[in-house]
Design a protein around this motif. Structure first.
Motif, PDB file in Angstrom:
ATOM      1  N   ALA A  88       0.811  -1.218   0.000  1.00  0.00           N
ATOM      2  CA  ALA A  88       0.000   0.000   0.000  1.00  0.00           C
ATOM      3  C   ALA A  88       0.846   1.271   0.000  1.00  0.00           C
ATOM      4  CB  ALA A  88      -0.942  -0.010   1.196  1.00  0.00           C
ATOM      5  N   ILE A  89       1.888   1.311   0.798  1.00  0.00           N
ATOM      6  CA  ILE A  89       2.653   2.556   0.932  1.00  0.00           C
ATOM      7  C   ILE A  89       3.563   2.785  -0.269  1.00  0.00           C
ATOM      8  CG2 ILE A  89       4.385   3.761   2.319  1.00  0.00           C
ATOM      9  CD1 ILE A  89       3.107   2.383   4.774  1.00  0.00           C
ATOM     10  N   GLN A  90       4.458   1.856  -0.542  1.00  0.00           N
ATOM     11  CA  GLN A  90       5.395   2.056  -1.646  1.00  0.00           C
ATOM     12  C   GLN A  90       4.683   1.989  -2.994  1.00  0.00           C
ATOM     13  OE1 GLN A  90       8.736  -0.606  -1.674  1.00  0.00           O
ATOM     14  NE2 GLN A  90       9.815   0.564  -3.242  1.00  0.00           N
ATOM     15  N   GLY A  91       3.757   1.062  -3.154  1.00  0.00           N
ATOM     16  CA  GLY A  91       3.002   0.969  -4.404  1.00  0.00           C
ATOM     17  C   GLY A  91       2.123   2.184  -4.623  1.00  0.00           C
ATOM     18  N   GLY A  92       1.517   2.684  -3.532  1.00  0.00           N
ATOM     19  CA  GLY A  92       0.720   3.898  -3.630  1.00  0.00           C
ATOM     20  C   GLY A  92       1.565   5.090  -4.047  1.00  0.00           C
ATOM     21  N   TRP A  93       2.770   5.160  -3.511  1.00  0.00           N
ATOM     22  CA  TRP A  93       3.679   6.253  -3.877  1.00  0.00           C
ATOM     23  C   TRP A  93       4.062   6.171  -5.358  1.00  0.00           C
ATOM     24  CZ3 TRP A  93       4.880  10.890  -2.948  1.00  0.00           C
ATOM     25  CH2 TRP A  93       6.062  11.450  -3.405  1.00  0.00           C
ATOM     26  N   LEU A  94       4.361   4.949  -5.837  1.00  0.00           N
ATOM     27  CA  LEU A  94       4.676   4.781  -7.259  1.00  0.00           C
ATOM     28  C   LEU A  94       3.492   5.200  -8.127  1.00  0.00           C
ATOM     29  CD1 LEU A  94       6.511   1.335  -7.203  1.00  0.00           C
ATOM     30  CD2 LEU A  94       7.510   3.536  -7.798  1.00  0.00           C
ATOM     31  N   ALA A  95       2.279   4.862  -7.704  1.00  0.00           N
ATOM     32  CA  ALA A  95       1.073   5.237  -8.459  1.00  0.00           C
ATOM     33  C   ALA A  95       0.896   6.751  -8.492  1.00  0.00           C
ATOM     34  CB  ALA A  95      -0.155   4.567  -7.849  1.00  0.00           C
ATOM     35  N   ILE A  96       1.103   7.412  -7.368  1.00  0.00           N
ATOM     36  CA  ILE A  96       0.982   8.875  -7.319  1.00  0.00           C
ATOM     37  C   ILE A  96       2.005   9.532  -8.239  1.00  0.00           C
ATOM     38  CG2 ILE A  96       1.344  10.892  -5.829  1.00  0.00           C
ATOM     39  CD1 ILE A  96       0.048   9.201  -3.573  1.00  0.00           C
ATOM     40  N   LYS A  97       3.243   9.025  -8.213  1.00  0.00           N
ATOM     41  CA  LYS A  97       4.276   9.579  -9.093  1.00  0.00           C
ATOM     42  C   LYS A  97       3.910   9.393 -10.554  1.00  0.00           C
ATOM     43  CE  LYS A  97       8.328   8.044  -8.163  1.00  0.00           C
ATOM     44  NZ  LYS A  97       9.619   7.519  -7.717  1.00  0.00           N
ATOM     45  N   ARG A  98       3.366   8.232 -10.907  1.00  0.00           N
ATOM     46  CA  ARG A  98       2.987   7.958 -12.293  1.00  0.00           C
ATOM     47  C   ARG A  98       1.846   8.858 -12.736  1.00  0.00           C
ATOM     48  NH1 ARG A  98       2.510   3.660 -15.913  1.00  0.00           N
ATOM     49  NH2 ARG A  98       1.221   4.383 -17.599  1.00  0.00           N
ATOM     50  N   ILE A  99       0.823   8.993 -11.896  1.00  0.00           N
ATOM     51  CA  ILE A  99      -0.322   9.833 -12.259  1.00  0.00           C
ATOM     52  C   ILE A  99       0.104  11.284 -12.418  1.00  0.00           C
ATOM     53  CG2 ILE A  99      -2.539  10.701 -11.407  1.00  0.00           C
ATOM     54  CD1 ILE A  99      -2.936   7.843 -10.218  1.00  0.00           C
ATOM     55  N   SER A 100       1.066  11.720 -11.604  1.00  0.00           N
ATOM     56  CA  SER A 100       1.525  13.104 -11.715  1.00  0.00           C
ATOM     57  C   SER A 100       2.304  13.345 -13.016  1.00  0.00           C
ATOM     58  CB  SER A 100       2.379  13.489 -10.506  1.00  0.00           C
ATOM     59  OG  SER A 100       3.607  12.804 -10.521  1.00  0.00           O
ATOM     60  N   ARG A 101       2.846  12.280 -13.618  1.00  0.00           N
ATOM     61  CA  ARG A 101       3.563  12.420 -14.894  1.00  0.00           C
ATOM     62  C   ARG A 101       2.626  12.369 -16.095  1.00  0.00           C
ATOM     63  NH1 ARG A 101       6.987   8.178 -12.768  1.00  0.00           N
ATOM     64  NH2 ARG A 101       6.091   6.816 -14.327  1.00  0.00           N
ATOM     65  N   CYS A 102       1.397  11.944 -15.887  1.00  0.00           N
ATOM     66  CA  CYS A 102       0.457  11.751 -16.990  1.00  0.00           C
ATOM     67  C   CYS A 102      -0.324  13.040 -17.234  1.00  0.00           C
ATOM     68  CB  CYS A 102      -0.489  10.601 -16.658  1.00  0.00           C
ATOM     69  SG  CYS A 102      -1.433  10.038 -18.067  1.00  0.00           S
ATOM     70  N   HIS A 103       0.225  13.899 -18.067  1.00  0.00           N
ATOM     71  CA  HIS A 103      -0.421  15.150 -18.430  1.00  0.00           C
ATOM     72  C   HIS A 103      -0.037  15.485 -19.868  1.00  0.00           C
ATOM     73  CE1 HIS A 103       3.451  17.196 -17.825  1.00  0.00           C
ATOM     74  NE2 HIS A 103       3.542  16.494 -16.702  1.00  0.00           N
ATOM     75  N   PRO A 104      -0.723  16.422 -20.496  1.00  0.00           N
ATOM     76  CA  PRO A 104      -0.483  16.702 -21.916  1.00  0.00           C
ATOM     77  C   PRO A 104       0.954  17.094 -22.260  1.00  0.00           C
ATOM     78  CG  PRO A 104      -2.508  17.761 -21.220  1.00  0.00           C
ATOM     79  CD  PRO A 104      -1.858  17.196 -19.992  1.00  0.00           C
ATOM     80  N   PHE A 105       1.686  17.653 -21.330  1.00  0.00           N
ATOM     81  CA  PHE A 105       3.053  18.084 -21.619  1.00  0.00           C
ATOM     82  C   PHE A 105       4.092  17.075 -21.162  1.00  0.00           C
ATOM     83  CE2 PHE A 105       0.433  21.882 -20.913  1.00  0.00           C
ATOM     84  CZ  PHE A 105       0.434  22.348 -22.219  1.00  0.00           C
ATOM     85  N   GLY A 106       3.645  15.923 -20.665  1.00  0.00           N
ATOM     86  CA  GLY A 106       4.553  14.881 -20.188  1.00  0.00           C
ATOM     87  C   GLY A 106       4.960  13.938 -21.304  1.00  0.00           C
ATOM     88  N   LYS A 107       5.711  12.937 -20.921  1.00  0.00           N
ATOM     89  CA  LYS A 107       6.152  11.927 -21.884  1.00  0.00           C
ATOM     90  C   LYS A 107       5.007  10.964 -22.160  1.00  0.00           C
ATOM     91  CE  LYS A 107      10.913  12.181 -20.387  1.00  0.00           C
ATOM     92  NZ  LYS A 107      12.053  11.476 -19.852  1.00  0.00           N
ATOM     93  N   HIS A 108       5.269   9.990 -23.022  1.00  0.00           N
ATOM     94  CA  HIS A 108       4.286   8.969 -23.338  1.00  0.00           C
ATOM     95  C   HIS A 108       5.022   7.711 -23.747  1.00  0.00           C
ATOM     96  CE1 HIS A 108       4.996   9.438 -27.661  1.00  0.00           C
ATOM     97  NE2 HIS A 108       5.129  10.727 -27.376  1.00  0.00           N
ATOM     98  N   GLY A 109       4.294   6.612 -23.856  1.00  0.00           N
ATOM     99  CA  GLY A 109       4.877   5.357 -24.301  1.00  0.00           C
ATOM    100  C   GLY A 109       4.817   4.291 -23.224  1.00  0.00           C
ATOM    101  N   TYR A 110       5.666   3.292 -23.380  1.00  0.00           N
ATOM    102  CA  TYR A 110       5.687   2.150 -22.470  1.00  0.00           C
ATOM    103  C   TYR A 110       6.411   2.535 -21.174  1.00  0.00           C
ATOM    104  CZ  TYR A 110       6.376  -2.623 -20.829  1.00  0.00           C
ATOM    105  OH  TYR A 110       6.371  -3.769 -20.068  1.00  0.00           O
ATOM    106  N   ASP A 111       5.729   2.350 -20.048  1.00  0.00           N
ATOM    107  CA  ASP A 111       6.286   2.699 -18.740  1.00  0.00           C
ATOM    108  C   ASP A 111       5.809   1.657 -17.725  1.00  0.00           C
ATOM    109  OD1 ASP A 111       7.506   4.087 -16.628  1.00  0.00           O
ATOM    110  OD2 ASP A 111       5.719   5.312 -16.295  1.00  0.00           O
ATOM    111  N   PRO A 112       6.518   0.517 -17.623  1.00  0.00           N
ATOM    112  CA  PRO A 112       6.063  -0.545 -16.729  1.00  0.00           C
ATOM    113  C   PRO A 112       6.384  -0.243 -15.265  1.00  0.00           C
ATOM    114  CG  PRO A 112       8.134  -1.161 -17.711  1.00  0.00           C
ATOM    115  CD  PRO A 112       7.726   0.157 -18.342  1.00  0.00           C
ATOM    116  N   VAL A 113       5.752  -0.993 -14.381  1.00  0.00           N
ATOM    117  CA  VAL A 113       6.066  -0.919 -12.956  1.00  0.00           C
ATOM    118  C   VAL A 113       7.487  -1.447 -12.795  1.00  0.00           C
ATOM    119  CG1 VAL A 113       5.468  -1.835 -10.685  1.00  0.00           C
ATOM    120  CG2 VAL A 113       3.668  -1.260 -12.298  1.00  0.00           C
ATOM    121  N   PRO A 114       8.340  -0.762 -12.026  1.00  0.00           N
ATOM    122  CA  PRO A 114       9.703  -1.265 -11.854  1.00  0.00           C
ATOM    123  C   PRO A 114       9.687  -2.623 -11.171  1.00  0.00           C
ATOM    124  CG  PRO A 114       9.293   0.594 -10.394  1.00  0.00           C
ATOM    125  CD  PRO A 114       8.092   0.452 -11.264  1.00  0.00           C
ATOM    126  N   SER A 115      10.647  -3.449 -11.518  1.00  0.00           N
ATOM    127  CA  SER A 115      10.707  -4.777 -10.901  1.00  0.00           C
ATOM    128  C   SER A 115      11.309  -4.659  -9.507  1.00  0.00           C
ATOM    129  CB  SER A 115      11.524  -5.725 -11.766  1.00  0.00           C
ATOM    130  OG  SER A 115      12.842  -5.240 -11.890  1.00  0.00           O
TER     131      SER A 115
END
Length: 81
Positions: A43-70
């Motif tokens: 919940a904590i570390q995975g939630g943090w990764l999700a928040i970071k990913r959602i914050s990168r998802c905007h019209p001026f951000g990057k795009h493409g393949y971005d998997p969950v780190p292993s």
């Protein structure tokens, strides 16, 4: 604790998302990424990764393949005889 975070993600993916046009810039989608990150990292570390990913998802951000780190596991220590 994980299921508390997964419940709203699943609700969004199966109820709200089908009513909206596709707009995610990444593959896998942000909701799929968040679900996988929380399942793998908790919940904590995975939630943090999700928040970071959602914050990168905007019209001026990057795009493409971005998997969950292993998960990186530390090497086993060899015991000396």
């Amino acid at each position: 604790m994980k299921w508390l975070l997964l419940l709203p993600i699943r609700f969004y993916r199966y109820v709200i998302s089908p009513m909206l046009p596709p707009r995610c810039r990444y593959e896998p989608t942000c909701s799929a990424y968040a679900e996988q990150a929380i399942r793998e990292f908790g919940a904590i570390q995975g939630g943090w990764l999700a928040i970071k990913r959602i914050s990168r998802c905007h019209p001026f951000g990057k795009h493409g393949y971005d998997p969950v780190p292993s998960k990186v596991t530390p090497p086993c220590r060899q015991q000396e005889p």
